[in-house]
Design a protein around this motif. Structure first.
Motif, PDB file in Angstrom:
ATOM      1  N   TRP A 602      23.253  77.344  19.482  1.00  0.00           N
ATOM      2  CA  TRP A 602      22.125  77.843  18.681  1.00  0.00           C
ATOM      3  C   TRP A 602      21.780  79.295  18.996  1.00  0.00           C
ATOM      4  O   TRP A 602      21.097  79.955  18.212  1.00  0.00           O
ATOM      5  CB  TRP A 602      20.893  76.981  18.939  1.00  0.00           C
ATOM      6  N   GLY A 603      22.216  79.790  20.138  1.00  0.00           N
ATOM      7  CA  GLY A 603      21.857  81.159  20.505  1.00  0.00           C
ATOM      8  C   GLY A 603      20.350  81.323  20.610  1.00  0.00           C
ATOM      9  O   GLY A 603      19.632  80.433  21.067  1.00  0.00           O
ATOM     10  N   VAL A 604      19.830  82.474  20.137  1.00  0.00           N
ATOM     11  CA  VAL A 604      18.392  82.724  20.229  1.00  0.00           C
ATOM     12  C   VAL A 604      17.606  81.833  19.274  1.00  0.00           C
ATOM     13  O   VAL A 604      16.415  81.585  19.479  1.00  0.00           O
ATOM     14  CB  VAL A 604      18.070  84.202  19.944  1.00  0.00           C
ATOM     15  N   ALA A 605      18.275  81.307  18.233  1.00  0.00           N
ATOM     16  CA  ALA A 605      17.583  80.459  17.260  1.00  0.00           C
ATOM     17  C   ALA A 605      17.266  79.084  17.808  1.00  0.00           C
ATOM     18  O   ALA A 605      16.602  78.285  17.136  1.00  0.00           O
ATOM     19  CB  ALA A 605      18.425  80.328  15.992  1.00  0.00           C
ATOM     20  N   VAL A 606      17.714  78.781  19.033  1.00  0.00           N
ATOM     21  CA  VAL A 606      17.435  77.470  19.616  1.00  0.00           C
ATOM     22  C   VAL A 606      15.936  77.219  19.745  1.00  0.00           C
ATOM     23  O   VAL A 606      15.485  76.075  19.796  1.00  0.00           O
ATOM     24  CB  VAL A 606      18.129  77.344  20.999  1.00  0.00           C
ATOM     25  N   GLY A 607      15.146  78.311  19.782  1.00  0.00           N
ATOM     26  CA  GLY A 607      13.701  78.145  19.894  1.00  0.00           C
ATOM     27  C   GLY A 607      13.098  77.367  18.743  1.00  0.00           C
ATOM     28  O   GLY A 607      12.063  76.708  18.910  1.00  0.00           O
ATOM     29  N   ALA A 608      13.718  77.397  17.550  1.00  0.00           N
ATOM     30  CA  ALA A 608      13.147  76.698  16.385  1.00  0.00           C
ATOM     31  C   ALA A 608      13.188  75.187  16.558  1.00  0.00           C
ATOM     32  O   ALA A 608      12.139  74.528  16.557  1.00  0.00           O
ATOM     33  CB  ALA A 608      13.859  77.133  15.111  1.00  0.00           C
ATOM     34  N   PRO A 609      14.370  74.554  16.714  1.00  0.00           N
ATOM     35  CA  PRO A 609      14.365  73.095  16.889  1.00  0.00           C
ATOM     36  C   PRO A 609      13.729  72.662  18.200  1.00  0.00           C
ATOM     37  O   PRO A 609      13.098  71.593  18.260  1.00  0.00           O
ATOM     38  CB  PRO A 609      15.851  72.726  16.834  1.00  0.00           C
ATOM     39  N   LEU A 610      13.865  73.482  19.239  1.00  0.00           N
ATOM     40  CA  LEU A 610      13.228  73.123  20.510  1.00  0.00           C
ATOM     41  C   LEU A 610      11.708  73.066  20.366  1.00  0.00           C
ATOM     42  O   LEU A 610      11.057  72.132  20.839  1.00  0.00           O
ATOM     43  CB  LEU A 610      13.593  74.146  21.594  1.00  0.00           C
ATOM     44  N   ALA A 611      11.131  74.074  19.714  1.00  0.00           N
ATOM     45  CA  ALA A 611       9.676  74.115  19.554  1.00  0.00           C
ATOM     46  C   ALA A 611       9.186  72.916  18.756  1.00  0.00           C
ATOM     47  O   ALA A 611       8.180  72.285  19.111  1.00  0.00           O
ATOM     48  CB  ALA A 611       9.263  75.417  18.862  1.00  0.00           C
ATOM     49  N   THR A 612       9.882  72.585  17.681  1.00  0.00           N
ATOM     50  CA  THR A 612       9.472  71.436  16.866  1.00  0.00           C
ATOM     51  C   THR A 612       9.540  70.160  17.679  1.00  0.00           C
ATOM     52  O   THR A 612       8.618  69.329  17.642  1.00  0.00           O
ATOM     53  CB  THR A 612      10.373  71.321  15.624  1.00  0.00           C
ATOM     54  N   TYR A 613      10.628  69.973  18.409  1.00  0.00           N
ATOM     55  CA  TYR A 613      10.795  68.745  19.182  1.00  0.00           C
ATOM     56  C   TYR A 613       9.742  68.639  20.290  1.00  0.00           C
ATOM     57  O   TYR A 613       9.118  67.588  20.475  1.00  0.00           O
ATOM     58  CB  TYR A 613      12.193  68.695  19.800  1.00  0.00           C
ATOM     59  N   ILE A 614       9.524  69.733  21.020  1.00  0.00           N
ATOM     60  CA  ILE A 614       8.543  69.709  22.113  1.00  0.00           C
ATOM     61  C   ILE A 614       7.149  69.438  21.571  1.00  0.00           C
ATOM     62  O   ILE A 614       6.397  68.620  22.117  1.00  0.00           O
ATOM     63  CB  ILE A 614       8.589  71.042  22.891  1.00  0.00           C
ATOM     64  N   GLN A 615       6.795  70.108  20.468  1.00  0.00           N
ATOM     65  CA  GLN A 615       5.459  69.942  19.905  1.00  0.00           C
ATOM     66  C   GLN A 615       5.264  68.529  19.357  1.00  0.00           C
ATOM     67  O   GLN A 615       4.219  67.898  19.593  1.00  0.00           O
ATOM     68  CB  GLN A 615       5.220  70.976  18.800  1.00  0.00           C
ATOM     69  N   ALA A 616       6.261  68.003  18.644  1.00  0.00           N
ATOM     70  CA  ALA A 616       6.127  66.668  18.052  1.00  0.00           C
ATOM     71  C   ALA A 616       6.031  65.596  19.131  1.00  0.00           C
ATOM     72  O   ALA A 616       5.179  64.703  19.057  1.00  0.00           O
ATOM     73  CB  ALA A 616       7.310  66.383  17.133  1.00  0.00           C
ATOM     74  N   THR A 617       6.898  65.658  20.129  1.00  0.00           N
ATOM     75  CA  THR A 617       6.871  64.631  21.173  1.00  0.00           C
ATOM     76  C   THR A 617       5.612  64.746  22.031  1.00  0.00           C
ATOM     77  O   THR A 617       5.092  63.733  22.519  1.00  0.00           O
ATOM     78  CB  THR A 617       8.119  64.728  22.058  1.00  0.00           C
ATOM     79  N   THR A 618       5.107  65.961  22.207  1.00  0.00           N
ATOM     80  CA  THR A 618       3.838  66.121  22.931  1.00  0.00           C
ATOM     81  C   THR A 618       2.708  65.447  22.163  1.00  0.00           C
ATOM     82  O   THR A 618       1.888  64.720  22.742  1.00  0.00           O
ATOM     83  CB  THR A 618       3.521  67.608  23.142  1.00  0.00           C
ATOM     84  N   MET A 619       2.619  65.676  20.863  1.00  0.00           N
ATOM     85  CA  MET A 619       1.574  65.051  20.041  1.00  0.00           C
ATOM     86  C   MET A 619       1.709  63.529  20.018  1.00  0.00           C
ATOM     87  O   MET A 619       0.728  62.806  19.889  1.00  0.00           O
ATOM     88  CB  MET A 619       1.658  65.596  18.613  1.00  0.00           C
ATOM     89  N   MET A 620       2.955  63.048  20.144  1.00  0.00           N
ATOM     90  CA  MET A 620       3.184  61.604  20.144  1.00  0.00           C
ATOM     91  C   MET A 620       2.981  60.990  21.523  1.00  0.00           C
ATOM     92  O   MET A 620       3.063  59.767  21.682  1.00  0.00           O
ATOM     93  CB  MET A 620       4.602  61.313  19.654  1.00  0.00           C
ATOM     94  N   GLY A 621       2.752  61.826  22.523  1.00  0.00           N
ATOM     95  CA  GLY A 621       2.475  61.319  23.861  1.00  0.00           C
ATOM     96  C   GLY A 621       3.709  61.062  24.697  1.00  0.00           C
ATOM     97  O   GLY A 621       3.609  60.515  25.802  1.00  0.00           O
ATOM     98  N   ASP A 622       4.886  61.441  24.210  1.00  0.00           N
ATOM     99  CA  ASP A 622       6.118  61.250  24.979  1.00  0.00           C
ATOM    100  C   ASP A 622       6.370  62.514  25.802  1.00  0.00           C
ATOM    101  O   ASP A 622       7.234  63.337  25.488  1.00  0.00           O
ATOM    102  CB  ASP A 622       7.283  60.972  24.033  1.00  0.00           C
ATOM    103  N   LEU A 623       5.618  62.657  26.887  1.00  0.00           N
ATOM    104  CA  LEU A 623       5.699  63.887  27.680  1.00  0.00           C
ATOM    105  C   LEU A 623       7.002  63.992  28.452  1.00  0.00           C
ATOM    106  O   LEU A 623       7.445  65.100  28.783  1.00  0.00           O
ATOM    107  CB  LEU A 623       4.508  63.966  28.634  1.00  0.00           C
TER     108      LEU A 623
END
Length: 889
Positions: A602-623
């Motif tokens: 993903w190179g520098v663009a890895v921040g896009a899917p990473l941010a979505t995944y981290i934010q979604a799982t945080t909101m779902m409580g899967d820390l």
């Protein structure tokens, strides 16, 4: 009386087996047996067959002695001829005591001298107790013609013609050798693959029992080769030509390839078909062609493929057909091949055959003596490889830096190289390529100016620091006129850049015009503008419109072999789901994007899917899941891109959920500083101020919290409904109790219109607490029901647990008065009270203590309620008990 028999038929049809069976019967009957097998390798050895017949150890001693004298004598010596005549006389004498049987297999391969003597012997034994049996294949040559002419003069001869097996014959052979029920192939399928040739049928049975019949070293392949080597040289040559061409062709092309006359080629084809080896000009079984090719010497195979490529090219065959032969040669120096290989690669790329496209471009790159052609092939190869695996493309992209400096690439190719370098974090190299292009293009033309303008706009939305560093562009991007922006790539980059910086007018119309221009097909030219237009809609709070366009594009991409395209659109789809509060899909799509391409790719663009995944799982409580990705290494260059802003915001939310408030605040403030520095401080992109304000509240600094929340609300422009709702909620949280209810009601209204269910659930939860604080129990209860249902639907477990923890018993009991579809729940009052407490998280023992009943009674009530509500566990109980959400708070 002397008898003659001629057993004929195609190779592999059992002539030798029939001859062997007859030999066994002759020996058992007491006959004197002489046998020989003629071979092509012995055709040049005089009297080879005759020596096999009468000089072998099984022949009577006196006959062997005469044969030895004949062999030892010089061919011109009369004593040799005398020895042979004595031998014939001795043989004739033997027939008085016992029958004589002479067998010759493959007589068409016999040496000329032996054949002459055998035909003479036929005449000598005409009235003796003798039998001569010859076998010959259907191949026509001088020997077969001579044998047949001589036999026609003989009154006592018989011809036995063996043919291919029918389907019924194959079935009988299969039953004789194995249990048909245990075979993966039916008799009809075996017949189709073997043509009914008994030798091939047996070989195929061996393969399906023990090996893969498609392998060139399979029993079938070896049996087919045996058939070919027992055929004429012309037949073998034609079989090799068929294998090299790999598909049915006309006789003229095949004849030219193997350098035979057309009539000879037709005859050879007929023999191959009569033997069951080919049908319709191609091998019945692909293993046959593979075996023939594998047997060819590498240099001969390369020569035939080279000749095939040239012949097909002259005939006007497709570029793909010719290229497949060129690839088998390993190299090509002819100028026409370069253009043809690139053309074949384009066709293959369009049809998603990326392996073939890469092979064509690789050969063009290796064999071209021209620097410009090599650079063009390398650029195209980099694009094809990147589409499949961005990591593997790094090597090719690095090699394109020097051709870019030298001006060997087109403007569009240079733009693609620069973007690839930025993608992989090679910022210095990208800057050098772009600036070199600007210098080369000083005299250079409007098209080059437009390309430089496009890359500046693209950098503005991707890598703002690099956009400021790049010099040498003849014009600033903002000054490009409408003609320059006719290219969708420019339009997409321009629109996204505007949305992320100074704001854009009429975003929906402009974005949808771009998407409409891209169509429903996803390819190299449409991916980038479509992605930019989707994100422009999303960052303008038009998530629903973005979803309408994204799903068809994602479906179209899934039908193509393009992992990189799929991953990029999956990342966008996950981000859209996040903006809609659809946390399960946000998690699913972002995880799919990360699984399809490794983070390194993903190179520098890895921040896009990473941010979505981290934010979604945080909101779902899967820390745990969020933490695994939040702690994973990322390229440092990413923090100089817009993806770094999203990543810092998402990681800040995760750290906050872990109660690491200072670390979270550091990430959020860094995000804000960079956004301000890059003039990318848009709350619809990263609402960092609202998140930071809540952290300041937790740290006891209400003044800073209020300033940040108020500043975000000001920046939430009119029409940005989702962002306005989030900002109103932040302002309400940071202010006093006065005015809070009104702010939260406004937040609920605008979030309900935006379609973000998670943010709406959060606002309703805040409104529920506000109503509780003012003692408005009835309103608090109504809002609670809505908030809990939404939190459950979103799988926002922390929010759901917080709501249940804050709820009163009265709220809990009210939630089971109706089913989600509005129908009445058929629960008794006792069952309803127990179910209500269970739905709000109480254990069976706690329920028993609270209601002054036994644990066993609680279990009985829950069992009945589960059955009536059609649920199986407590996780489903809350969702089953929630009423439909009311229209307003």
């Amino acid at each position: 009386m002397g008898q003659l028999a001629l057993i004929s038929g195609p190779v592999g049809c059992g002539k030798t087996e029939v001859l062997d069976a007859f030999a066994d019967r002759a020996v058992r009957a007491g006959a004197l047996l002489f046998s020989a097998t003629a071979k092509r390798s012995g055709a040049e050895v005089p009297y080879d067959v005759l020596v096999q017949l009468f000089g072998a150890g099984t022949a009577p001693g006196r006959l062997r002695a005469q044969m030895d004298k004949f062999v030892d004598a010089d061919l011109a010596d009369p004593s040799g001829t005398q020895a042979l005549r004595i031998l014939y006389a001795e043989l004739l004498a033997w027939t008085a005591d016992r029958p004589v049987v002479i067998l010759v297999d493959d007589v068409q391969c016999a040496d000329h001298e032996s054949l002459r003597e055998l035909l003479d012997l036929v005449s000598r034994l005409r009235r003796a107790s003798a039998l001569l049996v010859f076998t010959q294949s259907d191949d026509e040559n001088a020997a077969t013609a001579l044998v047949r002419a001589e036999l026609l003069r003989h009154h006592h001869w018989r011809r036995i013609d063996l043919t291919l097996l029918s389907v019924e014959g194959v079935a009988a052979l299969v039953r004789a050798q194995t249990d048909p029920a245990r075979l993966p192939l039916s008799a009809a399928e075996i017949h189709r693959l073997s043509g009914g040739n008994p030798l091939l049928v047996r070989a195929l049975l061996d393969d399906v029992r023990t090996a893969d019949p498609r392998r060139p070293d399979s029993a079938f392949g070896q049996a087919l080769l045996a058939c070919l080597h027992r055929s004429s040289p012309e037949t073998l040559a034609v079989a090799r030509g068929i294998a090299v061409l790999g598909r049915p062709t006309g006789v003229p092309l095949l004849a030219d390839l193997v350098e035979l006359g057309q009539e000879q080629t037709r005859t050879a084809l007929r023999r191959l078909e009569s033997a069951g080896l080919v049908t319709g000009g191609d091998f019945r079984n692909p293993a046959g062609g593979a075996a023939v090719l594998a047997e060819l010497r590498p240099e001969e195979r390369s020569r035939l493929h080279q000749r095939a490529a040239e012949l097909l090219y002259l005939q006007g065959a497709s570029a793909s057909t010719v290229a497949r032969h060129l690839l088998q040669t390993g190299e090509t120096r002819q100028r026409w091949t370069q253009r043809l290989l690139r053309e074949a690669a384009e066709v293959a790329t369009a049809s998603d055959d990326l392996d073939f496209a890469s092979d064509c471009l690789g050969l063009a790159l290796e064999s071209s003596p021209d620097d410009h052609e090599r650079a063009t092939a390398l650029a195209r190869l980099a694009g094809v490889v990147w589409r499949r695996n961005p990591v593997a493309a790094v090597r090719h992209v690095s090699l394109l830096i020097e051709p870019s400096r030298r001006g060997l690439l087109s403007d569009r190719q240079v733009t693609a190289v620069a973007r690839s370098l930025v993608w992989h974090g090679m910022t210095g190299e990208a800057k050098e390529v772009i600036e070199a292009t600007g210098r080369i293009g000083e005299a250079g033309g409007e098209r080059r100016d437009a390309e430089l303008g496009m890359i500046r706009r693209w950098l503005r939305s991707w890598h703002p620091p690099l956009a400021k560093m790049v010099t040498g562009a003849p014009r600033q991007p903002e000054t490009l006129d409408a003609a320059d922006l006719a290219d969708e790539r420019l339009l997409g980059a321009a629109l996204l850049s505007e949305v992320l910086t100074r704001g854009a007018e009429d975003v929906v119309r402009r974005a949808e015009d771009i998407l409409r221009g891209c169509g429903t097909e996803v390819d190299e030219s449409t991916l980038e503008p479509a992605e930019s237009a989707l994100l422009a809609l999303l960052y303008s709070d038009h998530a629903e419109r973005a979803l309408t366009w994204c799903d068809p594009l994602l479906a179209a991409a899934s039908e193509r072999y393009a992992p990189t395209w799929n991953a990029r659109l999956e990342a966008v789809r996950g981000e859209i789901a996040l903006y809609q509060g659809d946390l399960p899909n946000a998690e699913r799509y972002s995880r799919a994007a990360l699984d399809r391409i490794a983070p390194r790719g993903w190179g520098v663009a890895v921040g896009a899917p990473l941010a979505t995944y981290i934010q979604a799982t945080t909101m779902m409580g899967d820390l745990d899941a969020a933490g695994a990705y939040a702690k994973a290494p990322v390229p440092q260059e990413m923090f100089k891109t817009r993806f770094g802003l999203r990543y810092l915001y998402a990681r800040g939310l995760y750290l906050s959920a872990c109660d690491r408030w200072h670390a979270a605040l550091s990430d959020l403030l860094t995000c804000g500083e960079l956004a301000s520095e890059w003039e990318m401080d848009v709350p619809s992109f990263v609402p960092w101020r609202g998140a930071a304000a809540r952290l300041y509240l937790k740290l006891g600094d209400r003044d800073r919290a209020q300033k940040l929340a108020g500043a975000q609300l000001i920046r939430a422009k009119q029409g940005l409904t989702r962002t306005a709702g989030i900002s109103l909620r932040a302002v309400a949280a940071c202010g006093g109790t006065r005015g809070r209810l009104q702010l939260l009601r406004e937040a609920v209204d605008v979030l309900h219109a935006s379609g973000d269910r998670f943010e709406l659930a959060c606002a309703l939860a805040d409104l529920h607490r506000a109503h509780q604080a003012t003692g408005e129990r009835q309103r608090a209860n109504a809002v609670f029901q809505q908030a809990l249902r939404l939190a459950t639907e979103c799988r926002a477990e922390p929010l759901r647990r917080a709501l249940l923890h804050q709820s009163s018993d009265e709220h809990a009991e009210s939630i089971v008065t109706k089913q989600p579809n509005g129908g009445l729940v058929k629960l008794s009052r006792a069952e309803r009270r127990v179910t209500a407490l269970a739905a709000t998280g109480h254990t069976n023992r706690e329920i028993a203590q609270k209601l002054y009943i036994t644990v066993s009674t609680v279990e009985q009530h829950l069992t009945k309620a589960y059955r009536k509500l059609n649920v199986t566990n407590r996780a489903d109980l809350a969702a089953a008990c929630m009423p439909t959400m009311a229209d307003s708070a």
